[in-house]
Design a protein around this motif. Structure first.
Motif, PDB file in Angstrom:
ATOM      1  N   THR A 141       0.830  -1.203   0.000  1.00  0.00           N
ATOM      2  CA  THR A 141       0.000   0.000   0.000  1.00  0.00           C
ATOM      3  C   THR A 141       0.868   1.258   0.000  1.00  0.00           C
ATOM      4  O   THR A 141       0.627   2.198  -0.759  1.00  0.00           O
ATOM      5  CB  THR A 141      -0.934   0.009   1.224  1.00  0.00           C
ATOM      6  OG1 THR A 141      -1.691  -1.193   1.235  1.00  0.00           O
ATOM      7  CG2 THR A 141      -1.871   1.199   1.199  1.00  0.00           C
ATOM      8  N   LEU A 142       1.895   1.271   0.848  1.00  0.00           N
ATOM      9  CA  LEU A 142       2.787   2.432   0.902  1.00  0.00           C
ATOM     10  C   LEU A 142       3.586   2.578  -0.398  1.00  0.00           C
ATOM     11  O   LEU A 142       3.849   3.695  -0.860  1.00  0.00           O
ATOM     12  CB  LEU A 142       3.741   2.322   2.089  1.00  0.00           C
ATOM     13  CG  LEU A 142       3.127   2.541   3.468  1.00  0.00           C
ATOM     14  CD1 LEU A 142       4.170   2.330   4.533  1.00  0.00           C
ATOM     15  CD2 LEU A 142       2.540   3.926   3.582  1.00  0.00           C
ATOM     16  N   ASN A 143       3.967   1.468  -0.981  1.00  0.00           N
ATOM     17  CA  ASN A 143       4.722   1.499  -2.225  1.00  0.00           C
ATOM     18  C   ASN A 143       3.855   2.027  -3.363  1.00  0.00           C
ATOM     19  O   ASN A 143       4.336   2.747  -4.230  1.00  0.00           O
ATOM     20  CB  ASN A 143       5.245   0.098  -2.540  1.00  0.00           C
ATOM     21  CG  ASN A 143       6.314   0.122  -3.593  1.00  0.00           C
ATOM     22  OD1 ASN A 143       6.933   1.133  -3.830  1.00  0.00           O
ATOM     23  ND2 ASN A 143       6.515  -1.004  -4.236  1.00  0.00           N
ATOM     24  N   PRO A 174      11.562   8.616  -2.501  1.00  0.00           N
ATOM     25  CA  PRO A 174      12.963   8.944  -2.204  1.00  0.00           C
ATOM     26  C   PRO A 174      13.938   8.343  -3.218  1.00  0.00           C
ATOM     27  O   PRO A 174      14.927   8.974  -3.584  1.00  0.00           O
ATOM     28  CB  PRO A 174      13.200   8.366  -0.813  1.00  0.00           C
ATOM     29  CG  PRO A 174      11.861   8.243  -0.209  1.00  0.00           C
ATOM     30  CD  PRO A 174      10.928   7.980  -1.341  1.00  0.00           C
ATOM     31  N   VAL A 175      13.640   7.137  -3.685  1.00  0.00           N
ATOM     32  CA  VAL A 175      14.510   6.513  -4.688  1.00  0.00           C
ATOM     33  C   VAL A 175      14.447   7.300  -5.996  1.00  0.00           C
ATOM     34  O   VAL A 175      15.475   7.594  -6.612  1.00  0.00           O
ATOM     35  CB  VAL A 175      14.100   5.040  -4.901  1.00  0.00           C
ATOM     36  CG1 VAL A 175      14.875   4.422  -6.046  1.00  0.00           C
ATOM     37  CG2 VAL A 175      14.293   4.248  -3.621  1.00  0.00           C
ATOM     38  N   SER A 176      13.252   7.678  -6.403  1.00  0.00           N
ATOM     39  CA  SER A 176      13.093   8.462  -7.629  1.00  0.00           C
ATOM     40  C   SER A 176      13.771   9.819  -7.512  1.00  0.00           C
ATOM     41  O   SER A 176      14.403  10.298  -8.457  1.00  0.00           O
ATOM     42  CB  SER A 176      11.611   8.676  -7.937  1.00  0.00           C
ATOM     43  OG  SER A 176      10.969   7.441  -8.106  1.00  0.00           O
ATOM     44  N   ILE A 208      17.523   9.352  -7.900  1.00  0.00           N
ATOM     45  CA  ILE A 208      17.891   9.119  -9.302  1.00  0.00           C
ATOM     46  C   ILE A 208      17.811  10.434 -10.091  1.00  0.00           C
ATOM     47  O   ILE A 208      18.688  10.738 -10.900  1.00  0.00           O
ATOM     48  CB  ILE A 208      16.984   8.036  -9.923  1.00  0.00           C
ATOM     49  CG1 ILE A 208      17.299   6.676  -9.286  1.00  0.00           C
ATOM     50  CG2 ILE A 208      17.150   7.973 -11.428  1.00  0.00           C
ATOM     51  CD1 ILE A 208      16.320   5.595  -9.630  1.00  0.00           C
ATOM     52  N   ALA A 209      16.776  11.233  -9.826  1.00  0.00           N
ATOM     53  CA  ALA A 209      16.647  12.523 -10.514  1.00  0.00           C
ATOM     54  C   ALA A 209      17.795  13.457 -10.131  1.00  0.00           C
ATOM     55  O   ALA A 209      18.327  14.184 -10.983  1.00  0.00           O
ATOM     56  CB  ALA A 209      15.308  13.166 -10.171  1.00  0.00           C
ATOM     57  N   TYR A 210      18.192  13.451  -8.876  1.00  0.00           N
ATOM     58  CA  TYR A 210      19.306  14.290  -8.425  1.00  0.00           C
ATOM     59  C   TYR A 210      20.609  13.875  -9.103  1.00  0.00           C
ATOM     60  O   TYR A 210      21.392  14.714  -9.543  1.00  0.00           O
ATOM     61  CB  TYR A 210      19.436  14.194  -6.901  1.00  0.00           C
ATOM     62  CG  TYR A 210      20.478  15.110  -6.323  1.00  0.00           C
ATOM     63  CD1 TYR A 210      20.239  16.477  -6.200  1.00  0.00           C
ATOM     64  CD2 TYR A 210      21.704  14.619  -5.901  1.00  0.00           C
ATOM     65  CE1 TYR A 210      21.186  17.319  -5.668  1.00  0.00           C
ATOM     66  CE2 TYR A 210      22.671  15.457  -5.373  1.00  0.00           C
ATOM     67  CZ  TYR A 210      22.397  16.804  -5.250  1.00  0.00           C
ATOM     68  OH  TYR A 210      23.350  17.637  -4.730  1.00  0.00           O
ATOM     69  N   ALA A 211      20.831  12.576  -9.215  1.00  0.00           N
ATOM     70  CA  ALA A 211      22.034  12.086  -9.896  1.00  0.00           C
ATOM     71  C   ALA A 211      22.000  12.462 -11.382  1.00  0.00           C
ATOM     72  O   ALA A 211      23.017  12.855 -11.958  1.00  0.00           O
ATOM     73  CB  ALA A 211      22.154  10.575  -9.731  1.00  0.00           C
ATOM     74  N   GLY A 212      20.842  12.352 -11.998  1.00  0.00           N
ATOM     75  CA  GLY A 212      20.703  12.738 -13.404  1.00  0.00           C
ATOM     76  C   GLY A 212      20.942  14.228 -13.614  1.00  0.00           C
ATOM     77  O   GLY A 212      21.575  14.640 -14.579  1.00  0.00           O
ATOM     78  N   LYS A 213      20.450  15.036 -12.673  1.00  0.00           N
ATOM     79  CA  LYS A 213      20.661  16.478 -12.756  1.00  0.00           C
ATOM     80  C   LYS A 213      22.150  16.799 -12.668  1.00  0.00           C
ATOM     81  O   LYS A 213      22.657  17.647 -13.405  1.00  0.00           O
ATOM     82  CB  LYS A 213      19.903  17.169 -11.625  1.00  0.00           C
ATOM     83  CG  LYS A 213      20.027  18.664 -11.590  1.00  0.00           C
ATOM     84  CD  LYS A 213      19.142  19.222 -10.487  1.00  0.00           C
ATOM     85  CE  LYS A 213      19.978  20.031  -9.546  1.00  0.00           C
ATOM     86  NZ  LYS A 213      19.218  20.614  -8.450  1.00  0.00           N
TER      87      LYS A 213
END
Length: 88
Positions: free
Chosen positions: A17-19, A27-29, A32-37
């Motif tokens: 349900t939380l997922n 937080p994982v997304s 990943i977005a921060y690393a891509g930036k």
């Protein structure tokens, strides 16, 4: 049914349900977005430095070419033939 099995099923349903609402995946997304930036910023910085280096190389090549053209002109043998105004 033993209590441990019920506990595992309840935890699994709660986690699912939380997922599904993004509580666990957000937080994982975001990571990943921060690393891509950061990667995009690095590429952009590399492009800027590459453009500056290419311009400097082009300017240096043009300077060397101009100096070579000026430096390798044949010497004039008779300045009077060119109409020089120097006294003879």
């Amino acid at each position: 049914m033993p209590r441990s099995v019920i506990k595992i099923i309840a935890i699994s349903l709660f986690t699912l349900t939380l997922n599904a609402c993004g509580f666990a995946t957000a937080p994982v997304s975001q990571g990943i977005a921060y690393a891509g930036k950061g990667a995009v910023k690095g590429v952009d910085t590399g492009l800027v430095y590459g453009k500056v280096a290419a311009k400097k190389s082009k300017d240096a090549a043009m300077y060397v070419r101009e100096e070579a053209v000026e430096g390798f002109k044949p010497a004039q043998r008779d300045p009077a033939a060119r109409g020089s105004l120097r006294p003879r």
